[in-house]
Every structure is written in C-alpha cells, then in structure tokens.
Design a protein around this motif. Structure first.
Motif, PDB file in Angstrom:
ATOM      1  N   ILE A   1       3.158   9.291   6.463  1.00 26.17           N
ATOM      2  CA  ILE A   1       2.674   8.779   8.091  1.00 26.17           C
ATOM      3  C   ILE A   1       2.355   7.427   8.137  1.00 26.17           C
ATOM      4  O   ILE A   1       2.626   6.906   9.390  1.00 26.17           O
ATOM      5  N   CYS A   2       1.888   6.611   7.182  1.00 26.59           N
ATOM      6  CA  CYS A   2       1.553   5.293   7.450  1.00 26.59           C
ATOM      7  C   CYS A   2       3.156   4.683   7.589  1.00 26.59           C
ATOM      8  O   CYS A   2       3.310   3.703   8.588  1.00 26.59           O
ATOM      9  N   LEU A   3       3.979   4.939   7.026  1.00 24.07           N
ATOM     10  CA  LEU A   3       5.367   4.275   7.386  1.00 24.07           C
ATOM     11  C   LEU A   3       5.871   4.635   8.586  1.00 24.07           C
ATOM     12  O   LEU A   3       6.110   3.604   9.477  1.00 24.07           O
TER      13      LEU A   3
ATOM     14  N   VAL B   1      -3.893  -4.519  11.687  1.00 22.26           N
ATOM     15  CA  VAL B   1      -4.918  -3.903  11.059  1.00 22.26           C
ATOM     16  C   VAL B   1      -4.554  -2.887  10.074  1.00 22.26           C
ATOM     17  O   VAL B   1      -5.277  -2.429   9.071  1.00 22.26           O
ATOM     18  N   MET B   2      -3.510  -2.075  10.331  1.00 21.18           N
ATOM     19  CA  MET B   2      -3.174  -0.883   9.483  1.00 21.18           C
ATOM     20  C   MET B   2      -3.016  -1.114   7.961  1.00 21.18           C
ATOM     21  O   MET B   2      -3.382  -0.588   7.380  1.00 21.18           O
ATOM     22  N   PRO B   3      -1.915  -2.443   7.895  1.00 24.77           N
ATOM     23  CA  PRO B   3      -1.944  -2.584   6.175  1.00 24.77           C
ATOM     24  C   PRO B   3      -3.303  -2.596   5.512  1.00 24.77           C
ATOM     25  O   PRO B   3      -3.450  -1.975   4.615  1.00 24.77           O
ATOM     26  N   GLY B   4      -4.145  -3.278   6.061  1.00 25.61           N
ATOM     27  CA  GLY B   4      -5.525  -3.564   5.477  1.00 25.61           C
ATOM     28  C   GLY B   4      -6.234  -2.283   5.488  1.00 25.61           C
ATOM     29  O   GLY B   4      -6.952  -1.876   4.557  1.00 25.61           O
TER      30      GLY B   4
ATOM     31  N   PRO C   1       0.904  -1.376  -0.025  1.00 20.16           N
ATOM     32  CA  PRO C   1       0.187  -0.031   0.098  1.00 20.16           C
ATOM     33  C   PRO C   1       0.823   1.272  -0.014  1.00 20.16           C
ATOM     34  O   PRO C   1       0.330   2.244  -0.638  1.00 20.16           O
ATOM     35  N   LEU C   2       2.015   1.199   0.700  1.00 18.39           N
ATOM     36  CA  LEU C   2       2.861   2.391   0.624  1.00 18.39           C
ATOM     37  C   LEU C   2       3.533   2.847  -0.736  1.00 18.39           C
ATOM     38  O   LEU C   2       3.225   4.082  -1.143  1.00 18.39           O
ATOM     39  N   VAL C   3       3.831   1.465  -1.655  1.00 18.64           N
ATOM     40  CA  VAL C   3       4.335   2.010  -2.879  1.00 18.64           C
ATOM     41  C   VAL C   3       3.203   2.698  -3.646  1.00 18.64           C
ATOM     42  O   VAL C   3       3.566   3.531  -4.366  1.00 18.64           O
ATOM     43  N   LEU C   4       1.910   1.861  -3.402  1.00 11.02           N
ATOM     44  CA  LEU C   4       0.593   2.489  -4.237  1.00 11.02           C
ATOM     45  C   LEU C   4       0.690   3.885  -3.982  1.00 11.02           C
ATOM     46  O   LEU C   4       0.010   4.908  -4.936  1.00 11.02           O
ATOM     47  N   PHE C   5       0.586   4.300  -2.588  1.00  9.80           N
ATOM     48  CA  PHE C   5       0.451   5.706  -2.344  1.00  9.80           C
ATOM     49  C   PHE C   5       1.503   6.570  -2.969  1.00  9.80           C
ATOM     50  O   PHE C   5       0.936   7.513  -3.584  1.00  9.80           O
ATOM     51  N   LEU C   6       2.651   6.078  -3.114  1.00 10.25           N
ATOM     52  CA  LEU C   6       3.723   6.877  -3.668  1.00 10.25           C
ATOM     53  C   LEU C   6       3.293   6.880  -5.315  1.00 10.25           C
ATOM     54  O   LEU C   6       3.286   8.206  -5.771  1.00 10.25           O
TER      55      LEU C   6
END
Lengths: 200, 245
Positions: free
Chosen positions: B68-70, B105-108, B53-58
């Motif tokens: 923030i998520c990272l 739960v966070m990744p989801g 998800p982090l890659v997708l956000f980027l």
C-alpha cells in the motif's frame, strides 16, 4: 507523621496524573496534526496560528480540569516539542514550548488550579508553543525553502509575500489571543456538555 | 481496521529490532526526509531513506502494508514530478499540496507506523528506561503510544455515525461538524483513559519502587547494520557540508 507523608505524595505527580497527560497529549496532537496539513496551501500557513489554538483549546480546557499539580502542562509542552522535532518541524518549538508552558503553569498555579478566567489565560499562554514552528521561516527563510524546493517557486513566493519580518510578533500575539478564544470556546463546550456528563 | 494496522500482538513478528534502533531510524528519516537536512546536496539520500521503511515492513512480515505504501508513495512522487510542471495557478497549488504531503510526510509516517506497529508498549518502556529517560516523560509517551490507535478508531466510528445523521460537509449541517465530532471523541477518550489508568495502576505503573520488565531488549546484528546505515547518512552529510563529497 502520616499526614505529612500523604501531603508529600499528593504534591508529587502520580502515575494517574502522568497517564492523564499522555491521553490528552495524544488527543491534542492528533487534532493539531490534522489541522497542520492545511499548511500546504500558502494562505493557510499563517492561519494555522488562528485555527490551531482555537480548536486545540477544546481538549486543552478539558485537560486543565484534571491539572491540579505543578508540572503537567510543562510535560505536555515538552512532549509536543519532542514530537515536532520528530516530525521534522525543527528544534525551535521545544525551547519556546518550555518557556510558554512555565508561564502557563505559574498563571494556573496562582489561580489555585480552579479559576475560570485564569484557565482561559493559561490556555492562551500554552498555545504560544505553536509560534516556535514559525521561527525558521523568519530567521532563515533561504535555508527553510532550500529544503522544500519541490513545493515550487509559486509556493515560496506566495509564502514569502504572506510572511514579512513584522509578521513574527503578529503571529506570536495571534497564537496568544486565539489561544484565549479557543479557551473560551472550550469553556463553553465544557459547560454545555462535559460537566453535564460528569467528566469535567 | 485501523487498530489491526497499529496494534502489536506478541506473535509472528519477523525480524525483531531493538526499540532504540527503531527510534534512531525514525529520527534519521524525519530529519532527512521531513527536515531536509542534506539541503539537496545529496540527491540519492532522500529516496534511499524513503525505501527503508518499506524494506523494514517486508522484514517484519507486513507485506500488505508495504505494498500500500509503495503504491501511494510512487503515485505521489510521479504526480509531483510529472503533472505539477504542466499546471499553474490554483490546480497546481492543490496538486502540489497533495503531492508534497505524500512525498514529504509519508516516509516519516510510514516509519512511525512501523515503529508503533512492531513495538509492544513494554518493549518501548524498557528501551526508554535503558536510555535513562525520566519516568515523567516515559509514562505519558507510552500512554500516547497505546492511545493513538484508539483515538483513530473512535474517530472513525464517530465519523460514520455523524455522516449517517447528515452532519458532514455535504450534509447540510456542516456548522455543527466540529462540535458534534470533538465532543463525543473527548468524552469517550476520557472514559477509555480512566479505564486505562486503572489498568496501568494495577500493573504497578507510577509506584514507589522501580518497575521491572520481562522484555529482553538488546542490540543484535541487524541493529548494528541499521545503526551503521544511519551513521553513514550523517557522516555523508557532514562530509558534503565540509565540501569533500
């Protein structure tokens, strides 16, 4: 002829009904998810069957005032089941939700979508879907905990001690009874606030 | 604030994925990370899917959300890994709970935020129609899609108002917390909902004829790559259960 077509239309679910289902499902789901976070404290895990239905009863009773056709409760339950599967709670909630929603639908239909006592009973039956999330804890505890090893042995031991096999029917009844309590709470709030404001 | 994270505007969206690909990714992440499908057999699987998800956000150009998520995720992961074994008893339970919530739960949740924040309601509806889902499910789901940010926003505002009146945990009128928050939330949600359904009906939702949709959705190269990734994850799990890996 024209009255016939109108009759046919009103028995089917219209766009407005489906939008209502969406709105109340969103509110209900947000509330249930906020409560479910308490489950990380072991003693709260079985208590979810108490707190969830009671607080969830408030939006559900308001939702029931909008339900005048067959199928709306069923769709809401199916959506809850799908969302539980999407949020990783397992697939058990979906079949349980379908059965409990069908019973709730029938009770509410028999009451002609208006009787107060039946609405509380409907609320009780509807909330049984929550019990579905607990099924893997009883049928297959080893695999359930093997996927949650990072919670630690203390959590596992505490939860296993709290949930022996006979707790399964207890939780089922608990969901039902607390759902009815939630219905009563929702009903009193409905009387106190919402009918005054003209939205119930 | 909350609305700006969750709502989709048409412009500046970076890499565009098909909504169906996004749903597949969401299902994959929640099955593996939340549901723990691999059962600990493939230790590299969960971290890989957490990074996704982090890659997708980027790629979607939301650098702030990704950062923030990272930070939150790393914090929870480190706390769970390093601090928890040092403690025991009630503090351990509490910390374990917090770390468990975040790392599991966070990744989801992040994936869900990505899906909601980069998909317009029209795109979502178009994708669901292509999947031949019944309209009775599509309409409530797309309303929920649109409604989650609203519920969050309203709840924040009500919370602030009630804190000012001293109706909070520390405010001495804690008994009324529930009623004084839920009732306004429901009241304004109902009002917003009525407006929403009027707006949707003027746009032909729930009409007799089939709705058309101007959104062009389809699978592109990036979709193929991500679908292959999901397929690889499931294949690896199947192999692990068969004892090959």
């Amino acid at each position: 002829m024209s009255t016939n077509t109108i009759q046919k239309k009103t028995n089917r679910l219209t766009g407005k009904d489906l939008i209502n289902v969406g709105i109340y499902s969103a509110i209900y789901f947000v509330i249930i998810m906020a409560i479910a976070m308490l489950g990380y404290i072991p003693i709260m895990m079985p208590m979810l069957c108490v707190v969830g239905p009671i607080i969830g009863g408030i939006p559900f009773m308001l939702f029931l005032t909008k339900v005048k056709k067959f199928g709306m409760i069923l769709i809401m339950s199916v959506i809850m089941g799908i969302l539980m599967a999407l949020t990783g709670m397992g697939l058990y909630a979906l079949p349980v939700a379908v059965v409990s929603a069908l019973i709730a639908e029938l009770v509410w239909k028999r009451a002609n979508y208006s009787r107060a006592g039946s609405s509380i009973l409907t609320c009780g039956f509807f909330n049984i879907w929550m019990w579905g999330n607990f099924i893997p804890l009883f049928t297959n505890p080893e695999s359930y905990f093997s996927t949650r090893t990072e919670f630690g042995a203390d959590y596992e031991a505490a939860l296993t001690a709290l949930l022996p096999g006979w707790m399964s029917p207890v939780l089922l009844i608990c969901c039902f009874v607390c759902g009815m309590l939630g219905g009563l709470l929702g009903r009193s709030l409905l009387k106190k606030h919402f009918s005054k404001a003209g939205i119930a | 604030m909350a609305s700006s994270i969750l709502q989709t505007t048409g412009q500046k969206r970076g890499m565009i994925l098909d909504p169906r690909t996004k749903l597949l990714l969401l299902v994959t992440v929640s099955i593996f990370v939340l549901g723990g499908l691999d059962g600990g057999k493939l230790p590299f699987m969960t971290p890989t899917l957490c990074v996704l998800p982090l890659v997708l956000f980027l790629t979607a150009g939301k650098i702030k959300s990704a950062l923030i998520c990272l930070v939150v995720f790393m914090g929870a992961y480190l706390a769970g890994g390093l601090l928890v074994p040092q403690l025991s008893g009630i503090p351990q339970f509490l910390l374990l709970g917090c770390a468990g919530i975040f790392s599991r739960v966070m990744p989801g949740v992040v994936m869900g935020i990505y899906v909601v924040s980069t998909t317009t309601v029209s795109e979502f509806t178009a994708a669901m129609q292509k999947l031949h889902v019944s309209e009775k499910i599509i309409i409530p789901l797309s309303v929920m899609f649109r409604f989650f940010p609203t519920v969050g926003e309203e709840f924040g505002a009500i919370n602030a108002a009630m804190r000012m009146r001293g109706i909070s945990l520390g405010g001495g009128r804690a008994g009324r917390m529930l009623e004084y928050r839920l009732v306004p939330l429901l009241t304004c949600s109902v009002k917003i909902g009525e407006e929403l359904s009027a707006a949707a009906l003027t746009r032909g939702l729930g009409g007799e004829v089939k709705r058309t949709n101007v959104c062009r959705i389809g699978f592109r190269i990036q979709d193929m790559i991500l679908i292959a990734l999901c397929a690889a994850a499931f294949a690896a799990t199947a192999l692990a259960y068969l004892g090959v890996l």
